[in-house]
Design a protein around this motif. Structure first.
Motif, mmCIF file in Angstrom:
data_model
loop_
_atom_site.group_PDB
_atom_site.id
_atom_site.type_symbol
_atom_site.label_atom_id
_atom_site.label_comp_id
_atom_site.label_asym_id
_atom_site.label_seq_id
_atom_site.Cartn_x
_atom_site.Cartn_y
_atom_site.Cartn_z
ATOM 1 N N ALA A 60 0.764 -1.241 0.072
ATOM 2 C CA ALA A 60 0.009 0.064 -0.039
ATOM 3 C C ALA A 60 0.924 1.256 -0.021
ATOM 4 O O ALA A 60 1.811 1.206 0.725
ATOM 5 C CB ALA A 60 -0.928 -0.093 1.256
ATOM 6 N N TYR A 61 0.687 2.076 -1.014
ATOM 7 C CA TYR A 61 1.274 3.410 -0.875
ATOM 8 C C TYR A 61 0.304 4.604 -0.490
ATOM 9 O O TYR A 61 -0.918 4.580 -1.019
ATOM 10 C CB TYR A 61 1.668 3.819 -2.353
ATOM 11 N N THR A 62 0.698 5.684 0.402
ATOM 12 C CA THR A 62 -0.168 6.425 0.875
ATOM 13 C C THR A 62 0.456 7.872 0.711
ATOM 14 O O THR A 62 1.708 8.099 0.895
ATOM 15 C CB THR A 62 -0.543 6.173 2.335
ATOM 16 N N MET A 63 -0.446 8.720 0.658
ATOM 17 C CA MET A 63 -0.173 10.171 0.530
ATOM 18 C C MET A 63 -0.451 11.157 1.811
ATOM 19 O O MET A 63 -1.885 10.804 1.902
ATOM 20 C CB MET A 63 -0.568 10.925 -0.775
ATOM 21 N N GLU A 64 0.127 11.819 2.502
ATOM 22 C CA GLU A 64 -0.465 12.437 3.785
ATOM 23 C C GLU A 64 -0.641 13.799 3.517
ATOM 24 O O GLU A 64 0.299 14.431 2.826
ATOM 25 C CB GLU A 64 0.512 12.238 4.784
ATOM 26 N N CYS A 65 -1.689 14.481 4.027
ATOM 27 C CA CYS A 65 -1.720 15.745 3.990
ATOM 28 C C CYS A 65 -2.732 16.294 5.295
ATOM 29 O O CYS A 65 -3.960 16.026 5.354
ATOM 30 C CB CYS A 65 -2.737 16.151 2.690
ATOM 31 N N GLU A 66 -2.024 16.670 6.260
ATOM 32 C CA GLU A 66 -2.432 17.092 7.799
ATOM 33 C C GLU A 66 -3.225 15.894 8.205
ATOM 34 O O GLU A 66 -2.634 14.923 8.244
ATOM 35 C CB GLU A 66 -3.173 18.468 7.344
ATOM 36 N N GLU A 67 -4.422 16.086 8.477
ATOM 37 C CA GLU A 67 -5.129 14.796 8.984
ATOM 38 C C GLU A 67 -5.834 13.822 7.969
ATOM 39 O O GLU A 67 -6.553 13.285 8.415
ATOM 40 C CB GLU A 67 -6.201 15.441 9.944
ATOM 41 N N TYR A 68 -5.432 13.903 6.763
ATOM 42 C CA TYR A 68 -5.893 12.882 5.770
ATOM 43 C C TYR A 68 -4.853 12.254 5.079
ATOM 44 O O TYR A 68 -3.693 12.724 4.978
ATOM 45 C CB TYR A 68 -6.745 13.903 4.800
ATOM 46 N N VAL A 69 -5.232 11.021 4.873
ATOM 47 C CA VAL A 69 -4.352 9.978 4.408
ATOM 48 C C VAL A 69 -4.882 9.338 3.024
ATOM 49 O O VAL A 69 -5.916 8.770 3.186
ATOM 50 C CB VAL A 69 -3.812 8.936 5.201
ATOM 51 N N LEU A 70 -4.401 9.709 1.830
ATOM 52 C CA LEU A 70 -4.981 9.038 0.754
ATOM 53 C C LEU A 70 -4.318 7.774 0.289
ATOM 54 O O LEU A 70 -3.129 7.841 0.306
ATOM 55 C CB LEU A 70 -4.537 10.136 -0.623
ATOM 56 N N GLY A 94 -5.307 0.939 8.891
ATOM 57 C CA GLY A 94 -6.227 1.959 10.035
ATOM 58 C C GLY A 94 -5.361 2.218 11.240
ATOM 59 O O GLY A 94 -5.160 3.275 11.862
ATOM 60 N N GLU A 95 -4.435 1.153 11.663
ATOM 61 C CA GLU A 95 -3.621 1.390 12.697
ATOM 62 C C GLU A 95 -2.533 2.407 12.405
ATOM 63 O O GLU A 95 -2.177 3.023 13.257
ATOM 64 C CB GLU A 95 -2.937 0.055 13.026
ATOM 65 N N ILE A 96 -1.852 2.184 11.081
ATOM 66 C CA ILE A 96 -0.785 2.915 10.797
ATOM 67 C C ILE A 96 -1.244 4.402 10.829
ATOM 68 O O ILE A 96 -0.419 5.223 11.254
ATOM 69 C CB ILE A 96 -0.312 2.490 9.301
ATOM 70 N N ILE A 97 -2.401 4.744 10.158
ATOM 71 C CA ILE A 97 -2.729 6.218 10.097
ATOM 72 C C ILE A 97 -3.193 6.707 11.360
ATOM 73 O O ILE A 97 -3.510 7.975 11.425
ATOM 74 C CB ILE A 97 -3.628 6.486 8.859
ATOM 75 N N GLY A 98 -3.782 6.108 12.291
ATOM 76 C CA GLY A 98 -4.263 6.425 13.505
ATOM 77 C C GLY A 98 -5.652 7.239 13.478
ATOM 78 O O GLY A 98 -6.546 6.808 12.925
ATOM 79 N N ASP A 99 -5.554 8.466 14.083
ATOM 80 C CA ASP A 99 -6.866 9.114 14.277
ATOM 81 C C ASP A 99 -7.167 9.870 12.951
ATOM 82 O O ASP A 99 -8.172 10.684 13.161
ATOM 83 C CB ASP A 99 -7.092 9.766 15.709
ATOM 84 N N ARG A 100 -6.333 9.886 12.141
ATOM 85 C CA ARG A 100 -6.676 10.570 10.738
ATOM 86 C C ARG A 100 -7.989 9.825 9.746
ATOM 87 O O ARG A 100 -8.088 8.800 10.127
ATOM 88 C CB ARG A 100 -5.006 10.779 9.798
ATOM 89 N N THR A 101 -8.083 10.415 8.873
ATOM 90 C CA THR A 101 -9.115 10.033 7.861
ATOM 91 C C THR A 101 -8.234 9.547 6.603
ATOM 92 O O THR A 101 -7.497 10.340 6.052
ATOM 93 C CB THR A 101 -10.154 11.224 7.431
#
Length: 187
Positions: A60-70, A94-101
């Protein structure tokens, strides 16, 4: 039980060449240099998920921007498909991104060119919903492909989702290209 870790630079190079190119159409792949630049900024992460023997099972590849993770890319290794690996990856993310969306772009079934294509798009959305993701009311047209946006984790409004998607694109692509090529709306 899957184990995960961020991929090292040498792994990212070979996984891009061997796995992403195998699993995604060329017109959906970001240039590797763009991915590496975003990694250098601390905004992009490439995760490998491994089985108990240490063999690659998914990524999985993700992009973070403040409280959001694509969730930019997600794929299961061909020999591990149909074994519930993808369903194990979603809670780990979900565990990796924590309380972000978490934000997910899924190709809009209403724009499918054939019945089999529509069925595939609907199955993809159902997979994410089964994994706890929620289908938002946000539509997106990015570079000629229309998406439905799903969310997971922290609850947010459709307006917040639409704004977050644009913020993510502005962080990845020059603003003039985003303004010309990406539209996000709530019908």
């Amino acid at each position: 039980m899957l184990q995960w870790r961020e991929l090292r630079a040498d792994e990212r190079e070979s996984w891009y060449r061997d796995k992403l190119r195998r699993d995604f159409p060329a017109d959906e792949l970001k240039p590797r240099a763009m991915i590496e630049k975003l990694i250098g900024q601390g905004r992009y992460h490439c995760y490998g998920f491994f089985d108990e023997a240490g063999h690659p099972a998914a990524y999985a590849y993700t992009m973070e921007c403040e409280e959001y993770v694509l969730l930019d890319y997600l794929a299961v290794e061909p020999d591990a498909r149909g074994q519930g690996i993808g369903s194990q990856v979603l809670p780990l993310l979900g565990e990796i991104i924590g309380d972000r969306t978490m934000l997910i772009e899924a190709e809009n079934p209403a724009c499918a060119r054939s019945l089999p294509d529509r069925d595939t798009r609907q199955a993809r959305i159902r997979f994410y919903q089964k994994g706890g993701m929620r289908l938002s009311g946000v539509l997106e047209d990015a570079f000629g492909v229309e998406y439905r946006i799903l969310t997971g984790g922290r609850e947010c409004t459709d307006e917040e989702v639409a704004g977050a998607m644009m913020d993510i694109y502005y962080a990845m692509v020059p603003e003039e290209i985003v303004r010309r090529e990406v539209k996000t709306w709530i019908p």
